[in-house]
Write an enzyme that holds these catalytic residues in place. Sequence first.
Site, PDB file in Angstrom:
ATOM      1  N   LYS A   1      44.938  -3.779  33.864  1.00  0.00           N
ATOM      2  CA  LYS A   1      46.086  -3.024  34.379  1.00  0.00           C
ATOM      3  C   LYS A   1      45.607  -1.839  35.214  1.00  0.00           C
ATOM      4  CE  LYS A   1      49.380  -3.795  30.589  1.00  0.00           C
ATOM      5  NZ  LYS A   1      50.447  -4.421  31.396  1.00  0.00           N
TER       6      LYS A   1
ATOM      7  N   ARG B   1      52.928 -13.266  24.975  1.00  0.00           N
ATOM      8  CA  ARG B   1      53.478 -14.610  24.732  1.00  0.00           C
ATOM      9  C   ARG B   1      52.452 -15.508  24.044  1.00  0.00           C
ATOM     10  NH1 ARG B   1      54.807 -15.273  30.968  1.00  0.00           N
ATOM     11  NH2 ARG B   1      54.849 -13.016  30.719  1.00  0.00           N
TER      12      ARG B   1
HETATM   13  N1  BES Z   1      52.933  -5.234  27.464  1.00  0.00           N
HETATM   14  C1  BES Z   1      53.183  -5.710  28.781  1.00  0.00           C
HETATM   15  C2  BES Z   1      54.636  -5.534  29.207  1.00  0.00           C
HETATM   16  C3  BES Z   1      55.139  -4.127  29.365  1.00  0.00           C
HETATM   17  C4  BES Z   1      55.159  -3.552  30.612  1.00  0.00           C
HETATM   18  C5  BES Z   1      55.642  -3.432  28.306  1.00  0.00           C
HETATM   19  C6  BES Z   1      55.646  -2.271  30.768  1.00  0.00           C
HETATM   20  C7  BES Z   1      56.129  -2.149  28.449  1.00  0.00           C
HETATM   21  C8  BES Z   1      56.141  -1.573  29.686  1.00  0.00           C
HETATM   22  C9  BES Z   1      52.856  -7.201  28.856  1.00  0.00           C
HETATM   23  O1  BES Z   1      51.813  -7.628  28.053  1.00  0.00           O
HETATM   24  C10 BES Z   1      52.465  -7.492  30.263  1.00  0.00           C
HETATM   25  O2  BES Z   1      51.480  -6.969  30.685  1.00  0.00           O
HETATM   26  N2  BES Z   1      53.236  -8.329  30.936  1.00  0.00           N
HETATM   27  C11 BES Z   1      52.951  -8.668  32.300  1.00  0.00           C
HETATM   28  C12 BES Z   1      53.203 -10.143  32.463  1.00  0.00           C
HETATM   29  C13 BES Z   1      52.765 -10.678  33.797  1.00  0.00           C
HETATM   30  C14 BES Z   1      51.260 -10.624  33.908  1.00  0.00           C
HETATM   31  C15 BES Z   1      53.251 -12.092  33.934  1.00  0.00           C
HETATM   32  C16 BES Z   1      53.861  -7.854  33.194  1.00  0.00           C
HETATM   33  O3  BES Z   1      55.019  -7.624  32.838  1.00  0.00           O
HETATM   34  O4  BES Z   1      53.394  -7.410  34.242  1.00  0.00           O
HETATM   35 MN    MN Z   2      49.930  -7.388  28.983  1.00  0.00          MN
END
Ligand code: BES
Ligand code: MN
Length: 513
Positions: A289, A363
């Site tokens: 990230k 997921r």
């Molecule tokens: N934990 C994150 C989602 C999230 C984002 C929670 C912002 C709280 C605030 C999750 O694991 C994630 O990173 N999801 C990705 C999925 C994508 C790679 C398909 C996302 O939402 O960018």
């Molecule tokens: Mn994630």
Amino acid sequence: MEITVRKGRIEDESADAVLLIHCEGERRLAPEAAAVDARLRGRLAGLIESGEFTGRLNQVSILHRAPNERLRAKRVVLAGLGKRKDASLDRLRQAAGSAAKAIRNLDAKSFAVPVHDPAGFLTGAPAAGRVRDVAQALAEGALLGLYQFTTYRTERKDDTNKAVRKITVVVSDPRALAQARQGVRQGQVTGEAGTFVRDLCNHPANVVTPTYIANAARKIAKERGVRVTVLDRPQMQRLGMGALLGVARGSHEPPKFVILEYRGGPRGGRPVALVGKTVTFDSGGISLKPADNMEQMKADMTGGAAVLAAVRAAARLRLPINIVALIPATENMPGGSATKPGDVLTSLSGKTIEVINTDAEGRLILADGLTYANRYKPSVVVDIATLTGACVVALGTHAIGVLGNNERLIGELKTAGEQCGERAWQLPLWEEYYEQIKSDVADVKNTGGRPGGTITAAAFLSKFVGDAVWAHLDIASTDWSDRDRAYIQKGATGVGTRLLIQFLSNRANGKRA
Ligand code: BES
Ligand code: MN
Ligand code: ZN
């Protein structure tokens, strides 16, 4: 926090403050406020008359008792509920939260509040039930509003030394006493569940690890009717939890799979299964990230924490229901042996998953949690997760996303959300969306591209629920607040906790949609 209920008259209470709630734009005081005002020679009415206190939602005004006035309490705190036509239990929770914080700022240690009815809450049928709801909202609002996270501050202790230690809820009608007691108890248990979750999420990830979560679950198992099992890595390997283990590979912290069972319902009755995403820190893994706001990913375990708290609350409230809680817990880190984009994992279900993006880890761990849930032949399965950033785009920060394979269950969750003030809104889960998660090399892939990201994540989960009646709650848009609100502080909100408890209470009381 001590919250007691007493039969009596608010004007005779001896606390550091008396709290009264008033509707916007109204001159007439509720009877309890009028009784207090009689001792203050009409100064409350004067404050309203002058326009200084309008009753706007979350407005707070303070009046000190004058030396010649016969009020036992030192001060009166007036809190605004907003317009009568907009009154709701959630606004009452907000007013209580705002007032409780103002009272703490005065360095008052205690306050008394009547179960009063400035907006005509209690007049609608069935009145007795409303007394309980009002008492609950007052207790919850105060407890959640007073929450602070100061564990790691060694300086700037001034504000943390102030603390309200005692709240007295006062009932004038003896017939309402039992209802008020029930409501306060419910509000106290639910409020403490919320602050428990906020603590787990606000504590940094170098403290709250999967091991810490397992130990927290062991403590919860001391409650009556609760049993805990913790699976460690070798046990997960033997079972074949390849999806969860795939996420854990990049971290030095050992993953845990926590199972809590609560038996309060009929012997042999099928349990409600709750599955909570517990990523104690989500760096994104190899699909790292960006640095901005990454620290908030210490709260990527809100789902699991809410599930833990809901089980504890169910036990404390002795809800007549059976629950099995499944908590897959891990970090998501980019270590040398971390899962890489393109890797294929074999999940507990036997289905193979192509990992396109290691940041879509929630997921993956839920897949194994959902598969495991099937062993318990649950009546319904509800999972809860900070799953997708796309949920923030779709719903903003005021709604939980809900999706699933059963409209009745979704309806139950939406109703529970409205009752407790943590509202959920449904997104579709049509078959067309499944096209996006087809993999060229495995049974399914873990991302579906940008369009409908919350939906394709749920579509992925649905592949692992078997024939269970299932719903999914995406709390990614609501688990963190960027600012202080009436009963929510900046930081982890603990969202989903009240929703789960309300949902379980409704089911235990036989109120299904
Ligand atoms: N934990 C994150 C989602 C999230 C984002 C929670 C912002 C709280 C605030 C999750 O694991 C994630 O990173 N999801 C990705 C999925 C994508 C790679 C398909 C996302 O939402 O960018
Ligand atoms: Mn994630
Ligand atoms: Zn995550």
